[in-house]
Scaffold this active site. Structure first.
Site, short mmCIF file in Angstrom:
data_model
loop_
_atom_site.label_atom_id
_atom_site.label_comp_id
_atom_site.label_asym_id
_atom_site.label_seq_id
_atom_site.Cartn_x
_atom_site.Cartn_y
_atom_site.Cartn_z
N TRP A 1 33.67 35.57 47.53
CA TRP A 1 32.26 34.22 47.43
C TRP A 1 32.81 32.97 47.13
O TRP A 1 31.88 32.28 47.06
CB TRP A 1 30.99 34.79 47.72
CG TRP A 1 29.95 35.40 46.86
CD1 TRP A 1 30.26 37.00 46.88
CD2 TRP A 1 30.30 35.06 45.31
NE1 TRP A 1 29.85 37.06 45.39
CE2 TRP A 1 29.69 35.85 44.86
CE3 TRP A 1 30.43 33.85 44.53
CZ2 TRP A 1 29.89 36.09 43.54
CZ3 TRP A 1 29.19 33.38 43.41
CH2 TRP A 1 29.57 34.39 42.66
N ASN A 2 33.28 33.07 45.69
CA ASN A 2 33.15 32.62 44.03
C ASN A 2 34.06 31.96 44.37
O ASN A 2 33.67 30.21 44.39
CB ASN A 2 33.19 33.23 42.70
CG ASN A 2 34.57 33.45 42.72
OD1 ASN A 2 35.65 34.02 43.40
ND2 ASN A 2 34.25 34.56 41.44
N LYS B 1 39.28 39.79 55.92
CA LYS B 1 38.24 39.49 55.95
C LYS B 1 37.51 39.19 55.18
O LYS B 1 37.17 39.19 53.73
CB LYS B 1 37.31 41.07 55.76
CG LYS B 1 35.87 41.67 56.10
CD LYS B 1 34.88 42.77 55.14
CE LYS B 1 35.00 41.77 54.07
NZ LYS B 1 33.81 41.05 53.71
N PRO B 2 36.96 37.76 55.32
CA PRO B 2 36.08 36.98 54.39
C PRO B 2 34.89 37.31 53.80
O PRO B 2 34.11 38.54 54.61
CB PRO B 2 35.40 35.83 55.46
CG PRO B 2 35.12 36.36 56.18
CD PRO B 2 36.08 37.37 57.35
N SER C 1 30.26 38.45 52.89
CA SER C 1 29.57 38.39 54.03
C SER C 1 28.42 36.41 53.52
O SER C 1 28.12 35.74 54.84
CB SER C 1 28.49 39.16 53.15
OG SER C 1 28.82 39.43 52.30
N GLY D 1 38.83 40.98 44.50
CA GLY D 1 36.75 40.79 43.60
C GLY D 1 36.58 41.83 42.87
O GLY D 1 37.19 41.77 41.96
N SER D 2 35.34 42.95 42.92
CA SER D 2 35.40 43.69 41.67
C SER D 2 36.44 44.56 41.42
O SER D 2 36.83 45.01 42.24
CB SER D 2 33.31 44.20 41.98
OG SER D 2 33.72 44.76 42.89
N GLU E 1 43.50 41.48 42.54
CA GLU E 1 43.06 40.57 41.59
C GLU E 1 41.51 40.75 41.36
O GLU E 1 40.79 40.83 42.02
CB GLU E 1 43.15 39.07 41.94
CG GLU E 1 43.91 38.53 42.43
CD GLU E 1 44.50 38.54 41.81
OE1 GLU E 1 44.63 38.07 40.29
OE2 GLU E 1 46.57 38.36 41.38
N LEU E 2 41.26 41.58 40.49
CA LEU E 2 39.57 42.15 39.15
C LEU E 2 39.17 41.33 38.77
O LEU E 2 39.31 40.19 38.35
CB LEU E 2 39.76 43.51 40.07
CG LEU E 2 40.80 44.20 41.17
CD1 LEU E 2 41.04 45.72 40.47
CD2 LEU E 2 40.29 44.36 42.16
N CYS F 1 36.32 34.53 38.10
CA CYS F 1 36.66 35.83 37.15
C CYS F 1 37.70 35.46 35.86
O CYS F 1 37.76 36.37 35.16
CB CYS F 1 38.00 36.05 38.48
SG CYS F 1 39.08 34.82 38.85
N GLU G 1 31.15 41.55 32.38
CA GLU G 1 31.40 40.07 33.20
C GLU G 1 29.56 39.98 32.73
O GLU G 1 29.05 40.06 34.18
CB GLU G 1 32.23 39.75 34.59
CG GLU G 1 32.82 39.11 34.50
CD GLU G 1 33.51 39.49 36.01
OE1 GLU G 1 33.41 40.64 36.78
OE2 GLU G 1 34.66 38.78 35.98
N GLU H 1 48.81 36.05 41.86
CA GLU H 1 48.89 35.17 43.01
C GLU H 1 49.20 33.94 42.36
O GLU H 1 49.23 33.61 41.45
CB GLU H 1 47.79 35.24 43.82
CG GLU H 1 47.64 35.97 44.52
CD GLU H 1 45.89 36.50 44.67
OE1 GLU H 1 45.28 35.90 45.13
OE2 GLU H 1 45.76 36.90 46.45
#
Ligand code: NAP
Length: 479
Positions: free
Chosen positions: A148-149, A172-173, A175, A227-228, A250-251, A284, A381, A458
């Protein structure tokens, strides 16, 4: 661009069934309700992407690039509305959201062009009777899960190279911010993306079910996750264990930002604020630990705290706001807990250190001094507007603290010594190093992490490679 709130599968807008609310994090007001889809719809979207693949892959790179260019132009024409939507569902200030929209669109422009240069090689032969070449081909159906960020840019960083290279994709975006993803689908449809090339499966209660379908489906040949680290590790393992699909991860990060005594302190303060407080500290690549050399520790802390105290906090659509809300109640609780633990262990808040009166999900921009390596604010983090300052005495010690983490995404340092700039850049264990600058992301650079911060890159030419297979072809039997 209208506000789209249905999912998008096989070129059709899909409503019906159970829906979930998307909330504005500044006010907790409902913006829209979006379908809460599950495994069956994920399978359906994958089948649609599979059906669309061969025809899309058969188009020339130039033909695909013209659709990408139209998609990019539509994004830029609608940039104000995209920015307003990103800000409304994600919370970041509108000016910052506009920056994200331009950044997000730039991947569509870049990869549309770059796919024209997906060159293979001719390899000098080892035998007179043979000739060797490699060709680059799309992988097939890709599946992606994003956070979401960056409601827009994390999607286009995957969808643009995938589609430009001739693949099709199912997304899948998150929520919390699915509406920007649906806006991108609408613009893609208008740009001429054929049905099934870009699909968006929204969900709230079925996230792990859809994740499992993406990772286990034999039709999905490539999975990309942002994400995480915790979730990324699990999903990556399923992808490899089930069907050995290609994986990009990408974590999380734990970026060090080092201020050496020879730095330009005003530049270092500016860079620290740009890196640490972007999106209220929820990126991140946000500086997570600020390492400051002993000789300038007090001077730098004061300058930074003075500047941070002036940051304007409020809802993203209010003029001049620089720090918006955190994404949800859990994020606020986590930041409160980490700061309370640091203060209880001897840290001092030069400014901030508490929630903010602007609303339930706002946190006051904070500078903590007397922070030690053992504290959680150094080890984990933070994902909030909190800058912990750790003291160091030598270059070796700074590098050793910087590398003392399982993560290795971004690093920053400030120095005026060109020898040190090279030395430290080479010794730091991270995928990206930024010297004398707090912001560096754009479409032409390879973005990605070392260690537990991820796999793959990326953006840049590397970002296209992630969506291409290399095929070796032997022409034998020459006489
Ligand atoms: P998260 O909990 O891992 O969620 C990210 C995405 O994964 C969301 O779409 C989420 O869906 C989905 N998800 C969560 N659990 C899942 C499961 N069991 N199966 C399938 N999907 C699952 O991460 P977050 O807290 O939202 O995002 C922040 C993290 O992302 C931070 O660690 C940050 O550093 C990292 N990040 C990394 C980069 C990078 O480029 N390296 C960029 C941005 C963020 P729901 O929304 O439905 O829960």
């Amino acid at each position: 661009m209208s506000l789209r709130s249905d999912a998008y599968i096989d070129g059709q807008w899909r409503g019906g069934g159970k829906r979930f609310a998307v909330l504005n994090p500044a006010t907790q007001e409902q913006i829209a309700e979006v379908p809460d889809l599950g495994a069956a719809e994920a399978e359906e979207a994958i089948a649609a992407a599979h059906k669309a693949f061969l025809a899309w892959a058969a188009k020339s790179a130039k033909e695909r690039a013209s659709v990408m260019r139209a998609w990019y132009d539509l994004m830029m024409a609608d940039i104000d509305r995209l920015a307003a939507l990103i800000s409304r569902e994600g919370g970041k200030p509108v000016a910052e959201a506009k920056g994200e929209a331009a950044y997000g669109a730039s991947f569509v422009e870049w990869f549309g062009e770059e796919a024209k240069r997906a060159y293979g090689r001719t390899i000098p032969t080892t035998t007179a009777t043979r000739r060797y070449v490699t060709i680059k081909q799309p992988i097939g159906v890709c599946a992606a899960i994003t956070p979401w960020n960056f409601p827009m840019a994390m999607i286009t960083r995957k969808a643009a190279p995938a589609i430009a290279a001739g693949n099709t994709i199912v997304l899948k975006p998150p929520s919390q911010t699915p509406l920007t993803a649906l806006a991108l689908a609408e613009l893609g449809e208008r740009a001429g993306l054929p049905a099934g090339v870009f699909n968006v499966v929204t969900t709230h209660d079925h996230t792990s079910e859809i994740g499992r379908v993406f990772c286990e489906s034999p039709l999905v040949r490539k999975f990309s996750f942002t994400g995480s680290t915790e979730v990324g590790k699990k999903l990556g393992a399923v992808c490899v264990g089930s069907t050995v699909k290609r994986v990009s991860l990408e974590l999380g990060g734990n970026a060090p930002l080092i201020v050496f005594a020879d730095a330009d302190l005003d530049l270092a303060v500016k860079g620290t604020i740009a890196s640490k407080f972007r999106n209220a500290g929820q990126t991140c690549v946000c500086a997570n630990r600020i390492l400051v050399e002993d000789a300038i520790y007090d001077a730098f802390s004061k300058k930074l705290a003075d500047a941070v105290a002036k940051l304007k906090v409020g809802p993203g659509d209010e003029a001049g706001v620089e720090i918006g809300p955190l994404i949800d109640g859990k994020a606020i609780e986590k930041v409160e807990r980490m700061v309370a633990e640091a203060l209880a262990s001897g840290a001092v808040a030069l400014t901030g250190g508490k929630t903010h009166a602007a609303g339930a999900q706002f946190y006051t921009p904070t500078v903590l001094t007397n922070v030690t390596r053992e504290m959680r604010v150094n080890r984990e983090e933070i994902f909030g507007p909190v800058a912990p300052l750790i003291r160091f005495k030598s270059e070796n010690e700074a590098v050793s603290i910087a590398n003392d983490t399982p993560f290795g995404l971004a690093s920053y340092f400030f120095t005026r010594d060109v020898n040190r700039a090279w030395r430290v850049a080479e010794r730091i264990e991270s995928g990206m190093v930024s010297i004398n600058d707090g912001i560096f992301s754009n479409e032409v650079i390879p973005f990605g992490g070392w260690k537990e911060s991820g796999l793959g890159r990326e953006g840049g030419v590397e970002g296209l490679e992630e969506y291409l297979e290399t095929k070796f072809v032997n022409f034998g039997g020459f006489v």
